[in-house]
Design a protein around this motif. Structure first.
Motif, mmCIF file in Angstrom:
data_model
loop_
_atom_site.group_PDB
_atom_site.id
_atom_site.type_symbol
_atom_site.label_atom_id
_atom_site.label_comp_id
_atom_site.label_asym_id
_atom_site.label_seq_id
_atom_site.Cartn_x
_atom_site.Cartn_y
_atom_site.Cartn_z
ATOM 1 N N GLU A 492 -5.459 2.089 -5.667
ATOM 2 C CA GLU A 492 -5.753 0.631 -6.266
ATOM 3 C C GLU A 492 -4.703 -0.065 -6.510
ATOM 4 O O GLU A 492 -4.319 -1.271 -6.160
ATOM 5 N N GLU A 495 -2.654 -0.957 -3.532
ATOM 6 C CA GLU A 495 -3.655 -2.355 -3.024
ATOM 7 C C GLU A 495 -3.328 -3.400 -3.731
ATOM 8 O O GLU A 495 -3.094 -4.511 -2.953
ATOM 9 N N CYS A 608 -12.851 -7.558 2.625
ATOM 10 C CA CYS A 608 -12.580 -6.876 1.263
ATOM 11 C C CYS A 608 -13.849 -6.131 0.895
ATOM 12 O O CYS A 608 -13.559 -5.255 0.167
ATOM 13 N N GLN A 617 -10.699 -2.374 1.684
ATOM 14 C CA GLN A 617 -9.968 -3.440 0.877
ATOM 15 C C GLN A 617 -8.518 -3.093 0.981
ATOM 16 O O GLN A 617 -7.812 -3.988 1.146
ATOM 17 N N LYS A 618 -7.852 -1.872 0.759
ATOM 18 C CA LYS A 618 -6.672 -1.425 0.701
ATOM 19 C C LYS A 618 -5.998 -1.868 2.125
ATOM 20 O O LYS A 618 -5.044 -2.221 2.212
ATOM 21 N N TRP A 621 -5.439 -5.450 2.750
ATOM 22 C CA TRP A 621 -4.406 -5.948 2.128
ATOM 23 C C TRP A 621 -2.910 -5.761 2.835
ATOM 24 O O TRP A 621 -2.037 -6.274 2.792
ATOM 25 N N LYS A 622 -2.934 -4.566 2.990
ATOM 26 C CA LYS A 622 -1.850 -3.720 3.618
ATOM 27 C C LYS A 622 -1.638 -4.332 5.145
ATOM 28 O O LYS A 622 -0.244 -4.649 5.380
#
Length: 685
Positions: A492, A495, A608, A617-618, A621-622
């Motif tokens: 997290e 993330e 997300c 979600q991770k 964003w990556k």
């Protein structure tokens, strides 16, 4: 009482006051000028600008006062038959003012334009030298007992003026271009011949040496993008072995040499590598000033006809000149240029005393007298959403501010912040450029990014670069602040780091498109335009759309929208609500990208929110951070004029563009590559 004291200063002691003021501002400028290299602050630059102008003003004005005093003395001599001109130190002060007009070694030019206008500075300095000669004539210096010390200081002043003009000439764009043309092929860095060296042995001395070699190879490219030689990319293999930290350290050293060459006197001192004339002269001028101080101190009759104030002022001028020269010598000895000269000499490898004693001593002294930072290490941040939440607008004043080109300046001062460039961003940029250099667009990471990101933008693949960045900027802000943040383990945290990186790059590129005033674009269709002029209609309509949307909804709900009272999180959450969709439709703007941005933000939020425990979600964003890095690299390769920020704390895009040159991406740097979302996501993966 105060008024009488002020009148006494301005009337009776006006020459002494302005002479001391000239010296004082020279000292202030000496210590303030180096701050330009690593301070990314508009107010500090304004202060340095003011001191720079006032230093020249006080010196010139004091010289005119001394001339007027000589005129008054001539009138008195005619009527009283007494020669007062021999009994004053004013003719001795005049060449000190010429020394001041030559400027300290830490600054020759305030901006690149000063270098290009070196002819104008030359004419100004010639007039100032002639003014000093006229003062000598008026005071009949050849009949004065101060002839020898005055002649010595005048010689030092002439040399200071020549130093400054020569530095401006060597740093002018025309001379740099000419010097590169005269070189059939710039000598490749020694690193090319030593590509098999152990990269782990890249210590701070080696970083300085490589930085100087790269500066010599790429100085033309830094100033003018058209100068891309065959040597561009010869260091690709060597650079690819470096970690991102070492790569940026080498580029920092490279740009540090560039800064000193463009904006200080170091380029004149170091111009002829095998000719140490200017280095010897700096020692000689210091010795000459000490000689003048000894002569004046041992003058037996000075207390008979000179006042205590004039003697004190003369001592201050002598002490100040000696101190300025001493500081210049210290910076010359304990500097990057000296370290390179030692490492490039034969005695470095053959003499253990030089390698193990002298070089560490110089490096230790350099660390004591200078900052470790070679640039600010920050990027400017601007958010359209946050700006639109700042409350009441003064629409009646905006046309007047735009008339005098003050609106963007005020917005830049009030609505921008700075953020530190972290190691994570540097690593992503280096990895992105390495993939471009290797032409590796079919790696697994690229396919993952394509699968995650491309579906979100399938309706916007035909957008030009500026419109796409503006749309994605607003969408990223809305998604980031409207998405619930989770706290937990290291995944997290990673993330959240990727999400913050997206926001950082987004706000940096938004600053270019909205407020940047100097850097020009090489984007196809807008070559030569300032970045903020590329999509000014979309920017203005989007901002007005955001502002009117918030205020229309606030009127209906009874809320007062202000970022100090209402968080961006609440505003972004409401932007995705049905109520705001109705408001946006009823207040539609022709060129606004807000509806498209909200549509993209909704898709991003759904992505997300879909099964957060599965790591979606991770991954999102990556993947988005990779896209933003690709957009940053594309913008950096299509920007021109970022050299102007070398003396304003530096720009991160300069490092990105220089890194591309080191990896031999000539085609990307020529600015002919049009923007294509599919290719951009491919190269970002």
């Amino acid at each position: 009482m105060r008024l009488a004291f002020t009148r006494d200063i301005l009337e009776k002691w006006n020459i002494q006051f302005f002479v001391i003021a000239s010296l004082l501002f020279q000292m202030i400028l000496l210590f303030l000028a180096p701050l330009r290299k690593w301070v990314n602050n508009g107010f500090m630059y304004l202060v340095i600008w003011g001191v720079y102008l006032l230093a020249s003003f006080f010196s010139t004005f004091a010289l005119s006062l001394i001339y007027n005093h000589a005129q008054a003395q001539e009138v008195m001599n005619k009527f009283e038959f007494i020669n007062f001109t021999r009994r004053t130190t004013y003719p001795l002060w005049a060449p000190f003012l010429l020394v001041h007009l030559g400027g300290p070694h830490t600054i020759t030019a305030l901006a690149m334009e000063d270098n290009n206008l070196w002819h104008r500075h030359l004419l100004t300095q010639v007039v100032q030298v002639l003014s000093v000669l006229i003062v000598f004539y008026k005071y009949r210096i050849f009949q004065s007992e101060w002839l020898l010390p005055t002649a010595i200081v005048f010689l030092v002043g002439i040399a200071k003026c020549v130093e400054r003009i020569f530095s401006l000439h060597l740093a002018s764009s025309n001379f740099v271009r000419k010097s590169i043309r005269l070189q059939d092929s710039p000598p490749p860095p020694a690193a090319a011949a030593a590509a098999d060296d152990n990269i782990n042995s890249l210590d701070e001395y080696e970083i300085i040496r490589r930085g100087y070699e790269f500066y010599q190879t790429f100085k033309g490219f830094i100033i003018d993008h058209t100068f891309i030689h065959d040597e561009c990319g010869t260091m690709k293999e060597w650079f690819s072995k470096l970690s991102e930290k070492d790569a940026f350290k080498v580029m920092e050293a490279e740009l540090n040499f560039m800064y000193q060459a463009m904006f200080t006197k170091m380029i004149a001192v170091q111009y002829l590598e095998k000719n140490f004339f200017w280095c010897i002269w700096w020692f000689g001028s210091h010795a000459l000033l000490v000689t003048v101080a000894v002569i004046f101190f041992n003058q037996p009759n000075k207390h008979r006809y000179l006042g205590h104030v004039d003697i004190g002022v003369t001592y201050c001028l002598l002490g100040g000149a000696i101190l300025i020269e001493a500081i210049a010598l210290i910076h010359l000895i304990f500097g990057h240029w000296t370290i390179f000269k030692i490492m490039n000499s034969g005695c470095y490898k053959n003499n253990k005393v030089v390698k193990n004693t002298i070089l560490p001593l110089i490096n230790c002294g350099m660390k004591l007298i200078s900052q470790k930072k070679s640039w600010s290490g920050k990027v400017i941040q601007y958010s359209l959403v946050k700006h639109s939440l700042t409350g009441q607008r003064w629409k009646w004043a905006e046309p007047k501010l735009e008339l005098f080109s003050l609106k963007e300046l005020i917005d830049s001062l009030l609505h921008t912040q700075t953020a530190e460039v972290g190691d994570r961003l540097k690593k992503l940029v280096v990895d992105n450029i390495k993939r471009k250099a290797a032409d590796d667009i079919n790696n697994n990471n690229s396919q993952d990014v394509m699968a995650i990101i491309l579906p979100l933008f399938k309706d916007h693949t035909d957008d030009d670069y500026a419109t796409f960045v503006l749309t994605l900027h607003v969408a990223t802000d809305i998604c980031y602040f409207a998405t619930e943040k989770r706290e937990g383990d290291d995944e997290e945290e990673e993330e959240e780091e990727d999400a913050k990186l997206c926001i950082q790059i987004s706000h940096y590129l938004a600053y270019f498109l909205v407020l940047e005033g100097k850097i020009t674009s090489a984007l196809p269709g807008s070559i030569g335009m300032r970045f903020r002029d590329v999509c000014w209609k979309q920017v203005r309509h989007t901002f007005d759309h955001l502002y009117s949307t918030f205020n229309a909804a606030a009127t209906r709900t009874g809320r007062i929208w202000c970022w100090k009272r209402t968080s961006r999180q609440k505003a972004c959450e409401d932007l995705l609500s049905d109520e705001y969709c109705e408001v946006m439709i009823s207040t539609r703007y022709e060129n606004s990208v807000l509806p498209k941005a909200v549509e993209v933000a909704r898709k991003m939020k759904r992505r997300c929110s879909a099964d957060p425990e599965a790591g979606k979600q991770k991954e999102f964003w990556k993947g988005l951070s990779e896209v933003w890095v690709g957009l940053l690299v594309y913008a950096s390769s299509h920007c021109r004029g970022d050299i102007y920020y070398l003396n304003k704390g530096g720009q991160f895009c300069t490092f990105v563009r220089l890194l591309m040159a080191h990896f031999g991406l000539q085609d990307s740097l020529k600015g002919e590559r049009s923007f294509n979302l599919h290719n951009q996501i491919h190269s970002s993966g």
